[in-house]
Design a protein around this motif. Structure first.
Motif, mmCIF file in Angstrom:
data_model
loop_
_atom_site.group_PDB
_atom_site.id
_atom_site.type_symbol
_atom_site.label_atom_id
_atom_site.label_comp_id
_atom_site.label_asym_id
_atom_site.label_seq_id
_atom_site.Cartn_x
_atom_site.Cartn_y
_atom_site.Cartn_z
ATOM 1 N N ILE A 37 -2.962 -5.122 -8.078
ATOM 2 C CA ILE A 37 -2.860 -6.238 -9.014
ATOM 3 C C ILE A 37 -4.013 -7.195 -8.738
ATOM 4 O O ILE A 37 -4.201 -7.643 -7.599
ATOM 5 C CB ILE A 37 -1.513 -6.984 -8.853
ATOM 6 N N VAL A 61 4.376 -4.822 -15.412
ATOM 7 C CA VAL A 61 4.572 -5.932 -14.484
ATOM 8 C C VAL A 61 5.471 -6.951 -15.162
ATOM 9 O O VAL A 61 5.226 -7.345 -16.304
ATOM 10 C CB VAL A 61 3.228 -6.587 -14.095
ATOM 11 N N VAL A 72 6.680 -5.110 -9.911
ATOM 12 C CA VAL A 72 5.595 -4.201 -10.252
ATOM 13 C C VAL A 72 6.137 -2.777 -10.204
ATOM 14 O O VAL A 72 6.707 -2.359 -9.191
ATOM 15 C CB VAL A 72 4.421 -4.367 -9.269
#
Length: 921
Positions: A37, A61, A72
């Protein structure tokens, strides 16, 4: 050197797949990049990759309303609960099936996960300590095909789910008496987005064929009635409906004062209240009236502003105002499919993700301008190079682009697109303002970082594909090796003319490297030799070093006294370039630990015998060497001991090939591996030209998994970090920010209390020595900043030599982020002036420290020079304006004096004329 390097940042890729999210304040974009991320701060123009990863590529997400938590989920349904405040994983969970979407309720108490045709509602993890963070509340069944999208009402009472079966389902989050579920049709294609109106049950649904349906509910949110009994509702059988109505009439209702009321009047009112929620289609709108685009791929709706944003497979996006469906504007941001759309909380900024091109864009629709525009290499990255001060990294890729990245912000600030084929190698000149790149299109180009232009293009007499590149220490000589003609070409940077063609190799030239101290070029070839060419002696071969196998990479030590060569048999050999003797070698084949491809017929152990290191790089102090190749590991070796110090695993992403050592038996059939079965891409990847006679999808498209490998490695000149171009992107590993306690010469007397005691006694030098022996950053900074400004030169003169270099490195680190600019500059100046000669004798060892100091000073110089220039021009303007006003005031005073004189003269003349008249009379 201590190798406590930690993963610092991921550059070269800003978006891969999945949904984009804005933070609560709307200033930060959270983007999935592979199995990591990345967080992009739009206000401060910085980026950061969070220090955790999933086992496969991330598909969705979910962000909590307060912005502190994120869920996630990867391709297989494995989920991690992450704290965005501490950047730590709090909980692991597995949904066992691929998850299509995830959404928190507005009150943050629950979240919905959709997988296959089921919507699962979980209790959101609270602030209390819980053993299981994910507690299943209810399962909702309704759609017959996979679910695609979710939305909640503003009060978290209901939610809506869209599906691939062209239906939309409205469910109650609680047990409502008048709304259990409601199914909506009206579409002829997959539902891409479904959105509730603000503070209402009214709905908007958008489908893939470009159709918008507006649904109106006959009930407000306040009209939902909670069921009194918590028992599971039973489906009435035939013949029981009349009995239920009669029993409802016989029910007793308790009034406000506690009396029991019986009668049909009250039951009629209750029945009126408990009337089921119904929906009615108010209107239907179509996006593709002209037929220019036929595939709506992403949609987002901002409830307060009533703005609908839709993205299409052709790269076009629309902004409409609902419910009137007024087109605000329509623009094209790309020629590829828009995979994700998000709107920030204020409704000003719209984020777009383009998966195929690797683009991430943030658009301000009111001013029609880009707030953020980044694109990574959408193909493999082939090479990288650090600038001499370590501030910038240049990368070249198979997409024929050359990109320059800022290591402080992690963002790309210039892209050169002049090449027409894959860029094979890039490098900086010694000045740091010129980038040179070699490409398979037969050109070597030089780019200017002052004007951002291609000012030199070097070509060969006969067309050649350049696979290697080197620039000498002066920046005047540019050399490139051809992979088809086995020749090395030399050009002059100043004139652009071809100086010489070096012939002698009997195989493709794989790597070139200039000596940092001499005008000697080392060339490595597949003909099992390394040749040293003297640039001052008619470009003749000075030495030929015989290798045991095909040469793949060659590099000089920073002081130019040693040469490292990687060969095809997995060995790294070290040579003395002056005597042409071998000093030692490292057998690194067993350290690569390659994985087994899904289509391999042999085991990983057997395939590792054919692997080797393809990229080499010395550390900044020259004591170690980094090596990487066709594997997921980067190895670092100590040259003196000729042994492996540490292995860095660059990725654990199982979406790449050759990651696992053993094949999964669940993927094996009697006919072979399931990976050999090719599945068509279908219509999901956007507009594609299908083969004749194909009804659905493009049967000519092929699906493959990229293989994990390291194509290039470079150490930062400051010695604080190193970077690697990999299949995953540009990975930067850094010493900064890693919480490592590393004391030096520690004993029982070295404590924070004793250090502060020395400060109270004003024993500044002693306090500094003790602080550096304890080696705790906060304490070192506290001690330094307690030293009076006038005592700095005295303290610097009394420091032991061994602590001068340590203090200089610490000042370089502090200077980069501290606001006490003059204070730390005074420290640096006094250390260099008082210990300059001793430091010069050890220049090779302290070069990384000096380059780190230069990087910090250069960064402040760049920032302050712009501010000073701006202030200088403002002051000049103010001075010129004041002068002009002074001249104007002086002119006005002069005119006033002239007018007074004229008045006095006229009065005198009038008096004289009166006297004359009187005399005449």
């Amino acid at each position: 050197m201590k190798f406590a390097y930690r993963f610092s940042n991921l550059l070269g890729a800003v978006y891969r797949q999945g949904n984009l999210n804005f933070s609560r304040d709307g200033n930060v974009v959270i983007s999935p990049v592979g199995n990591r991320i990345s967080v992009f701060d739009l206000k401060n123009n910085t980026s950061e990759t969070l220090p955790f990863s999933t086992t496969k590529n991330i598909t969705c997400v979910g962000l909590s309303p307060d912005g502190s938590l994120a869920i996630v989920v990867d391709e297989d349904g494995a989920a991690v609960l992450v704290s965005l405040i501490t950047r730590a994983i709090l909980h692991h969970f597995h949904f066992h099936k691929p998850v299509s979407s995830i959404r928190f309720s507005p009150d943050g108490r629950k979240f919905i996960v959709t997988k296959e045709n089921v919507a699962l509602m979980y209790h959101a993890p609270g602030k209390k300590r819980e053993f299981n963070a994910f507690v299943l509340d209810k399962s909702y069944y309704g759609p017959y095909d996979e679910t695609t999208c979710i939305d909640w009402t503003d009060d978290s009472k209901c939610f809506v789910v869209g599906s691939k079966d062209m239906s939309t389902w409205v469910f109650g989050a609680e047990r409502w008496a008048n709304l259990i579920y409601y199914s909506l049709g009206g579409h002829k294609d997959i539902v891409v987005g479904c959105f509730f109106e603000k503070d209402s049950l009214d709905l908007y649904t958008v489908s893939q064929d470009g159709t918008l349906c507006v649904w109106e509910s006959d009930t407000e949110l306040d009209g939902l009635i909670l069921k009194k009994s918590q028992d599971k509702p039973k489906l009435p059988r035939q013949g029981e409906e009349e009995e239920e109505e009669e029993s409802e009439e016989r029910d007793m209702v308790e009034g406000e004062e506690g009396e029991v009321i019986r009668g049909k009047v009250e039951t009629a009112k209750e029945r009126e209240k408990k009337k089921n929620v119904r929906y009615k289609m108010m209107s239907k709108h179509f996006f593709n009236k002209e037929g220019d685009f036929n595939n709506l791929t992403a949609a987002a709706y901002h409830k307060p502003n009533r703005i609908l944003v839709t993205g299409f497979a052709s790269g076009i996006f629309h902004l409409h105002e609902l419910p009137e469906f007024n087109l605000i504007h329509s623009l094209s941001i790309s020629d590829q499919r828009i995979a994700s759309v998000a709107i920030n909380s204020s409704g000003d900024w719209i984020g777009f993700g383009c998966s195929r091109m690797g683009q991430l864009l943030v658009w301000e629709w009111q001013s029609e301008s880009y707030v953020f525009k980044q694109q990574g290499h959408f193909n493999n990255m082939a090479s990288l190079a650090y600038s001499p001060d370590g501030q910038y990294i240049v990368t070249g890729g198979d997409d024929s682009k050359v990109k320059v990245w800022n290591t402080n912000t992690g963002l790309c600030f210039v892209t050169f697109t002049e090449h027409t084929s894959s860029v094979t190698n890039v490098t900086f000149t010694s000045s740091g303002f010129v980038i040179v790149s070699a490409s398979l299109d037969g050109t070597v180009r030089a780019f200017d970082l002052h004007r951002y232009r291609n000012f030199r293009t070097f070509t060969s007499p006969r067309p050649a594909q350049f696979s290697s590149l080197a620039v000498d220490a002066s920046g005047e000589l540019v050399s490139a090796g051809a992979q088809d003609s086995f020749e090395i070409f030399l050009w002059s940077m100043q004139t652009g003319r071809l100086l010489e063609v070096l012939a002698g190799h009997e195989g493709p030239v794989s790597c070139l490297c200039f000596s940092p101290v001499q005008s000697v070029l080392a060339s490595c070839s597949w003909d099992r030799t390394v040749r040293l060419w003297d640039m001052l002696d008619s470009w003749q071969t000075k030495e030929t070093l015989p290798l045991t196998s095909d040469g793949l990479a060659v590099t000089y030590r920073p002081d130019g006294q040693e040469l490292a060569v990687a060969t095809l048999n997995g060995e790294i050999s070290f040579w003395n370039p002056h005597t042409a003797t071998q000093n030692g070698s490292v057998a690194g084949r067993h350290d690569l630990q390659t994985g087994r491809k899904e289509t391999d017929k042999i085991t990983a152990k057997q395939s590792a015998k054919g692997k080797s290191f393809t990229s080499l790089c010395y550390s900044a102090d020259g004591e170690s060497v980094l090596a990487g190749g066709q594997a997921k590991f980067v190895c670092i070796y100590n040259i003196k001991e000729q042994m492996l110090i540490k292995k860095f695993e660059i990725s654990c992403n199982l979406s790449f090939d050759a990651m696992e050592e053993f094949l999964d038996r669940r993927k094996m059939t009697e006919f072979g591996s399931l990976a050999l079965v090719d599945e068509g891409a279908g219509d999901g990847d956007g507009v594609s030209i299908s083969l004749p006679g194909v009804r659905r999808g493009d049967m000519s498209s092929r699906h493959f998994k990229p293989e994990i490998r390291v194509s290039s490695l470079r150490f930062s000149p400051t010695g604080r970090s190193w970077a690697a171009t990999t299949t995953e992107g540009l990975l930067v590993y850094s010493l900064d920010g890693s919480l490592v306690f590393d004391p030096y010469d520690l004993d029982l007397d070295v404590t924070p209390a004793s250090i502060r005691k020395q400060l109270r006694l004003q024993e500044w030098a002693s306090a500094i020595v003790l602080a550096f022996r304890l080696n705790e950053k906060a304490l070192k900074q506290e001690v330094l900043e307690k030293v009076p400004h006038e005592q700095i030169s005295v303290v610097c003169g009394s420091l032991p030599d061994i602590y001068v270099e340590k203090l200089l490195g610490f000042i370089a680190t502090c200077l980069e982020k501290s606001g006490h600019l003059q204070f730390y500059m005074t420290w640096a100046q006094n250390l260099l002036m008082l210990h300059g000669q001793k430091l010069k004798n050890r220049s090779g060892a302290i070069l990384p420290t000096l380059q780190a100091l230069q990087k910090s000073i250069q960064r402040h110089f760049d920032d302050l020079s712009k501010l000073c220039d701006f202030n200088m021009y403002n002051i000049r303007y103010a001075v010129a304006l004041s002068k002009q006003r002074g001249l104007k005031r002086a002119a006005e005073e002069e005119t006033e004096d002239q007018e007074e004189e004229d008045e006095e003269l006229s009065e005198e003349m009038s008096e004289a004329s009166l006297e004359d008249v009187e005399m005449m009379l």
